[in-house]
Design an enzyme around this catalytic site. Structure first.
Site, PDB file in Angstrom:
ATOM      1  N   ASP A  97     -12.868 -10.099   6.588  1.00 37.07           N
ATOM      2  CA  ASP A  97     -13.636 -10.249   7.823  1.00 37.07           C
ATOM      3  C   ASP A  97     -13.451 -11.678   8.334  1.00 37.07           C
ATOM      4  OD1 ASP A  97     -15.802  -9.022   9.669  1.00 37.07           O
ATOM      5  OD2 ASP A  97     -16.574 -11.028   9.175  1.00 37.07           O
ATOM      6  N   GLU A 156     -14.794 -14.558  11.339  1.00 34.65           N
ATOM      7  CA  GLU A 156     -15.689 -14.970  12.415  1.00 34.65           C
ATOM      8  C   GLU A 156     -14.920 -15.949  13.293  1.00 34.65           C
ATOM      9  OE1 GLU A 156     -18.515 -13.550  12.923  1.00 34.65           O
ATOM     10  OE2 GLU A 156     -18.521 -12.460  11.013  1.00 34.65           O
ATOM     11  N   HIS A 183     -22.986 -10.873  10.344  1.00 29.76           N
ATOM     12  CA  HIS A 183     -22.080 -11.676  11.168  1.00 29.76           C
ATOM     13  C   HIS A 183     -21.670 -12.963  10.463  1.00 29.76           C
ATOM     14  CE1 HIS A 183     -22.174  -9.033  14.625  1.00 29.76           C
ATOM     15  NE2 HIS A 183     -23.501  -9.006  14.552  1.00 29.76           N
ATOM     16  N   ASP A 185     -20.193  -9.708   5.546  1.00 32.37           N
ATOM     17  CA  ASP A 185     -19.646  -8.546   6.265  1.00 32.37           C
ATOM     18  C   ASP A 185     -18.509  -7.899   5.480  1.00 32.37           C
ATOM     19  OD1 ASP A 185     -21.476  -9.265   8.147  1.00 32.37           O
ATOM     20  OD2 ASP A 185     -20.059  -9.409   9.822  1.00 32.37           O
TER      21      ASP A 185
END
Length: 578
Positions: free
Chosen positions: A27, A29, A168, A173
Site C-alpha cells: 500500500d 500513501e 489510510h 492498510d
C-alpha cells in the site's frame, strides 16, 4: 526485512499451487499528485506465503514538497512528519528487493503499480514486472453484488470481519488487505481455482463466468494426466473425440478447463459432454504440434475450429492434354502451385499466371491432331494463337508450358520480371490504377510462389535432421523424411547429442513419397516443420541431399512483394500470409 525466497516468477511458471506462491501485499500513501513526480509519502508492504506472514517493510518517504491540507486530514501524514525521511531514490532499491520473487498484491493495484513503475523509470531502476493481483477486482469476481455492493477496502474489511481496519496509513492498510486476501482465497475453492494462473485469470476479468457444476465435478478427469509436454484429447460418452489440443504441461492445461478461467461457451459445452481425457506425451513442442495436426485430421473433432482438414486445399495445375490449360483442383499434381485456402484465391492466382505465361484461356479439350473448332475473339485480339482451330501446333505451344513449369519450380523468374516491367510502363504512362492492380496481382503471385517453392524444397528431402536448443543446455531433435516428422527426441544437458541422433535415425518411421509438389505430405505439417527449422536457433545436423531453395525462385522477389503490400493472401489453414 526481506528474506531469501525463490527466484522471480515468470509467466511460464504460473501453474504454481497457491500454497507455494509468495505474495507481497503493498500500500502507498501519496500527496495526491500524479505519478509523474515523487508524490509517495509512505510505503507499507507485507510478505506472506502459505498463509503465514514472513516479513514486513514500512517507511515514510520525503516527497520533497509540501503535503496538501486535505491529504493531511485524510492520512495524518504532515510535512513535518516526512521531513528528514529518506527520499524515494533511497527507498526504491530496498522495496524492489522486498518484491523479488513474489506476486505483487494491492487494493486498486493499477494505482500503486503506476506510481512504482513511473518511479523506477524516473530514477533509472528496472521495473521487475512481477505478476500483479488486484484485490478489488478479485473481490468483484468472487463476491456477488448483493453481498458486497462496494469493494472499497474499508467496506470489504467490515464485511469480512478483519481484525485490522484500514486507516489510510500504508502498513495498516497493507495488513488489512492481507486479511481481505485470505478471506477471498477461502471463497475461491468452490470455483475450482487452485493455482496462481487460475487466480490471476479470475481477477483479471471480474465478469468471468463461474465454473458450472459439471465443470467442477469433472475436474477429476485431469487427475491421471501427466505434467509433461504433449497432446490431450477430450472424449465424449461414445468415446468420440470432442476436442484436441497441445500444451507444454498437459496436466496444468487440462485442469484449466474446469475453472473460472475458461470462458469460451463452446469449450464449456464440450467439457459438459466429456467423459475422459486421453494424453499423448511428446518429446517437445514440435512433436506435439505435428501429432495434434494428425489427430485433428483423423478425428475431425467438432469442437475444434481450426485445422480439422489439414489435407484440404486448392491447387493451380496444368491439365494433362496436348495443349495444357490451367485448372483449379483439390488434389496436388506434379508441377502444381499451392496450396491455397479457397477456390477463389486459387482462381485469382491462375488469372495472374495467364497474364505472365501465354497459355490458352479456353476450357475445351483440344486434340493433338486435326483440331477444327472456330477461333474465338481472343485470337482476333491477338491474345491467343488459336490451337483449337489448328493455327498453332503442339511444338509451338510447348514453350508456354515449359515457361509455366520453370516459373512454378523457381528455375526462371523471367515472367515475373516481364510483369514488373509492364507495371513500370503503366506508371510511366500515368495509368496508375491499372499499375496498382497489376502490382497487387504480381505481389500475391510472388507470395504464393514463394510459399509453394519453400514447402516443396523441404518436402523433397528424403531425410533431414534438425536440433534446437531446449533452453536448459540440451537439444530438441527431429528427423524429417519427405516433409513429415519421422522421429523426435531430446538430448538432455550433459548427454552427447550425436548418439541420440543416430538412434533416432535408425528408429525413425519409414516414409514413402507420394504424389504432388509436397510428395504426399500435408501442407500444414510441412509448414510447421519449416517454421521450426528456420526459427529458435535450430541447427541443421544432417541433410541428404543438401537442403536448398531455387536461386531464381520467388524468394528473391520477397522484398518487392512486401513493399507492394497487397491484400492478405490466405493459405490452406486460413492463416494470412500476405
Amino acid at each position: 526485512m526481506p528474506s531469501t525466497e525463490a527466484p522471480q516468477l515468470s509467466f511460464d511458471e504460473l501453474g504454481t499451487p497457491l500454497r507455494e506462491v509468495t505474495f507481497v501485499v503493498l500500500d502507498l500513501e501519496t500527496t495526491g499528485g500524479s505519478a509523474a513526480g515523487d508524490a509517495i509519502t509512505e510505503i507499507g508492504a507485507v510478505r506472506i506465503r502459505g498463509g503465514e506472514r514472513i516479513g514486513e517493510l514500512a517507511t515514510l518517504v520525503d516527497p520533497g514538497t509540501g503535503i496538501p491540507p486535505n491529504v493531511v486530514a485524510l492520512t495524518g501524514i504532515t510535512t513535518a512528519l516526512v521531513t528528514g525521511a529518506p527520499r524515494l531514490p533511497e527507498v526504491l532499491p530496498t522495496l524492489l528487493e522486498f518484491l523479488s520473487g513474489s506476486v505483487l498484491v494491492a487494493h486498486n493495484a493499477p494505482f500503486d503499480v503506476g506510481f512504482l513503475r513511473a518511479a523506477c523509470e524516473r530514477h533509472g531502476r528496472v521495473w521487475p514486472r512481477p505478476p500483479v493481483l488486484c484485490t478489488a477486482r478479485l473481490a468483484r469476481a468472487v463476491l456477488p453484488r448483493s453481498e458486497a455492493p462496494s469493494v472499497r477496502l474499508g467496506a470489504l474489511a467490515r464485511l469480512l470481519g478483519t481484525t485490522t481496519l484500514p486507516t489510510h496509513r500504508a502498513l495498516e492498510d497493507a495488513r488489512a488487505t492481507v486479511e481481505v486476501l485470505h478471506h477471498l482465497l477461502e471463497r475461491i475453492g468452490n470455483l475450482g481455482v487452485q493455482s496462481l494462473e487460475e487466480l490471476l485469470t479470475l481477477a483479471r476479468d471480474a465478469s468471468a463466468h463461474r465454473p458450472t457444476q459439471k465443470q467442477r465435478q469433472k475436474r477429476r478427469l485431469a487427475e491421471p494426466v501427466p505434467s509433461a509436454p504433449g497432446v490431450y484429447l477430450f472424449r465424449g460418452p461414445r468415446d468420440e473425440v470432442l476436442y484436441v489440443g497441445t500444451s507444454g504441461d498437459l496436466r496444468r492445461r487440462v485442469r484449466s478447463y474446469f475453472t473460472a478461467g475458461e470462458r469460451r461457451r463452446r469449450v464449456r459445452e464440450m467439457v459438459g459432454l466429456a467423459e475422459r481425457v486421453d494424453s499423448v506425451v511428446c518429446a517437445h513442442a514440435l512433436e506435439a504440434g505435428v501429432r495434434e495436426l494428425r489427430l485433428l485430421a483423423a478425428h475431425k473433432p467438432r469442437y475444434n475450429r481450426r485445422s480439422r482438414h489439414p489435407d484440404r486445399g486448392w491447387w493451380v495445375a496444368p491439365t494433362a492434354e496436348a495443349f495444357p490449360r490451367l485448372s483449379v483442383v483439390t488434389s496436388p499434381r506434379a508441377g502444381a502451385l499451392g496450396p491455397f485456402g479457397s477456390r477463389s484465391s486459387a482462381r485469382a492466382a491462375a488469372e495472374t499466371l495467364l497474364e505472365v505465361v501465354p497459355l490458352r484461356r479456353c476450357t475445351q479439350r483440344i486434340p493433338a491432331r486435326n483440331p477444327s473448332a472456330a477461333p474465338c475473339v481472343l485470337h482476333e485480339l491477338g491474345r491467343c494463337k488459336a490451337p483449337c482451330a489448328g493455327y498453332q501446333p503442339v511444338d509451338d505451344y510447348a514453350p508456354a508450358v515449359a515457361a509455366l513449369q520453370a516459373l512454378v519450380a523457381g528455375q526462371d523468374d523471367g515472367a515475373l520480371r516481364a510483369l514488373a516491367d509492364e507495371i513500370t510502363a503503366l506508371a510511366d504512362r500515368e495509368r496508375f490504377e491499372a499499375a496498382a492492380r497489376r502490382r497487387d496481382q504480381l505481389a500475391r503471385l510472388i507470395v504464393a510462389l514463394e510459399r509453394s517453392q519453400r514447402l516443396a524444397a523441404l518436402a523433397a528431402l528424403p531425410e533431414l535432421v534438425g536440433a534446437r536448443p531446449d533452453g536448459h543446455g540440451g537439444w530438441e531433435l527431429a528427423v524429417l523424411r519427405w516433409g513429415r516428422l519421422a522421429a523426435a527426441g531430446v538430448a538432455r544437458r550433459g548427454t552427447p547429442p550425436m548418439p541420440v541422433v543416430e538412434a533416432l535415425r535408425r528408429g525413425a518411421q519409414t516414409v514413402l513419397p507420394g504424389p504432388g509438389p509436397l510428395y504426399g505430405a500435408p501442407a500444414e505439417e510441412v509448414r510447421l516443420l519449416h517454421r521450426w527449422l528456420t526459427t529458435g536457433g535450430t541447427r541443421l545436423v544432417y541433410s541428404e541431399p543438401n537442403w536448398s531453395e531455387p536461386a531464381r525462385g520467388a524468394a528473391s522477389w520477397g522484398g518487392w512483394a512486401r513493399r507492394a503490400r497487397p491484400a492478405p493472401v490466405v493459405d490452406a489453414s486460413g492463416a494470412g500470409l500476405g
